[in-house]
Design an enzyme around this catalytic site. Structure first.
Site, short mmCIF file in Angstrom:
data_model
loop_
_atom_site.label_atom_id
_atom_site.label_comp_id
_atom_site.label_asym_id
_atom_site.label_seq_id
_atom_site.Cartn_x
_atom_site.Cartn_y
_atom_site.Cartn_z
N ASN A 135 0.82 -1.22 0.00
CA ASN A 135 0.00 0.00 0.00
C ASN A 135 0.85 1.27 0.00
O ASN A 135 0.34 2.37 0.19
CB ASN A 135 -0.96 0.01 1.20
CG ASN A 135 -0.23 -0.03 2.54
OD1 ASN A 135 1.00 -0.01 2.59
ND2 ASN A 135 -0.98 -0.08 3.63
N GLU A 142 1.56 4.18 7.43
CA GLU A 142 0.48 3.75 6.56
C GLU A 142 -0.13 4.93 5.81
O GLU A 142 -0.04 6.08 6.26
CB GLU A 142 -0.62 3.08 7.41
CG GLU A 142 -0.16 1.87 8.20
CD GLU A 142 -0.06 0.61 7.37
OE1 GLU A 142 0.07 0.70 6.13
OE2 GLU A 142 -0.10 -0.49 7.95
#
Length: 240
Positions: A135, A142
């Site tokens: 990702n 993140e």
């Protein structure tokens, strides 16, 4: 940004190890930023070979790892402290006390984050090794609408926990939190080495290196750094 593509993973691993060896020969007291996961294992194996052959020494070096799981003790089989001992530290001459990882078992995690940042400020990283998540995460930073610059606690996305579940009995055993260097801390390194392997990473490699700079793809922020080397195997780099 310099991008190098390799036909053989072993050639990539050797090239990366040689970059660290060169840094240590030029400056034996270098501060090294290290990473965990499957990507750097081959690099560490090459480093160990070079050490055993007398071509590499960590005697005067200091290391800082990117991250550690919250809730795992250093001797837990899947802690990153245990990983680093198993794959590198137990096999080279890095002095005891010179290897640093965030502590995931302390009672005051915020204080641990602040302390880690203080140490990084006192000993800036000369060369930082990074892998790349599916990702776009680097360290455990993140994708989000905004990212924290310093060391912080992060809630791990399900996709990240799923990717790491192969190292645990089940995904339920994968910690839900980690302590990670922030993107700001990573970008303070004098030089950065991003290593990516595998066809499943091709899309995110293209997005990180050639797409827009956005916190929704944390690795894209590496485009702002003055000294980044990217090493990819043929599959990971097929869309570049």
């Amino acid at each position: 940004m310099q991008v190098k593509c390799f036909d053989q993973p072993a050639e990539l691993d050797l090239y990366a190890a040689q970059l660290f060896a060169s840094a240590l020969k030029e400056k034996p007291e270098s501060t090294l930023g290290l990473a965990t996961g499957s990507t750097p294992i081959g690099i560490y194996e090459k480093m160990i070979e070079m050490y055993e052959n007398g071509d590499l020494s960590f005697k005067y070096a200091t290391t800082f790892n990117l991250d550690e799981y919250v809730g795992l003790s250093p001797d837990h089989e899947q802690s990153y402290a245990r990983f680093m001992n198993r794959h590198l530290f137990d096999h080279v001459d890095l002095p005891a006390g010179k290897a640093h990882l965030p502590k995931g078992m302390v009672s005051d995690l915020e204080a641990e984050c602040a302390n880690y940042d203080r140490m990084l400020q006192e000993q800036p990283v000369d060369i930082q090794l990074l892998g790349l998540g599916h990702n776009g995460h680097i360290g455990f930073n993140e994708p989000d609408e905004e990212l924290q610059g310093g060391t912080h606690i992060v809630e791990l996305e399900h996709a990240t926990r799923e990717a790491n579940a192969r190292f645990f009995s089940s995904i339920d055993d994968v910690p839900t939190q980690a302590i990670t260097m922030g993107v700001g801390s990573i970008l303070k390194a004098e030089s950065i080495l991003l290593v990516v392997k595998g066809a499943d990473k091709a899309e995110i490699v293209k997005q990180a290196l050639q797409g827009p700079i956005t916190t929704e793809c944390p690795a894209s922020l590496l485009q702002t750094h003055k000294n980044v080397t990217v090493l990819v195997d043929r599959e990971a780099g097929r869309l570049l």
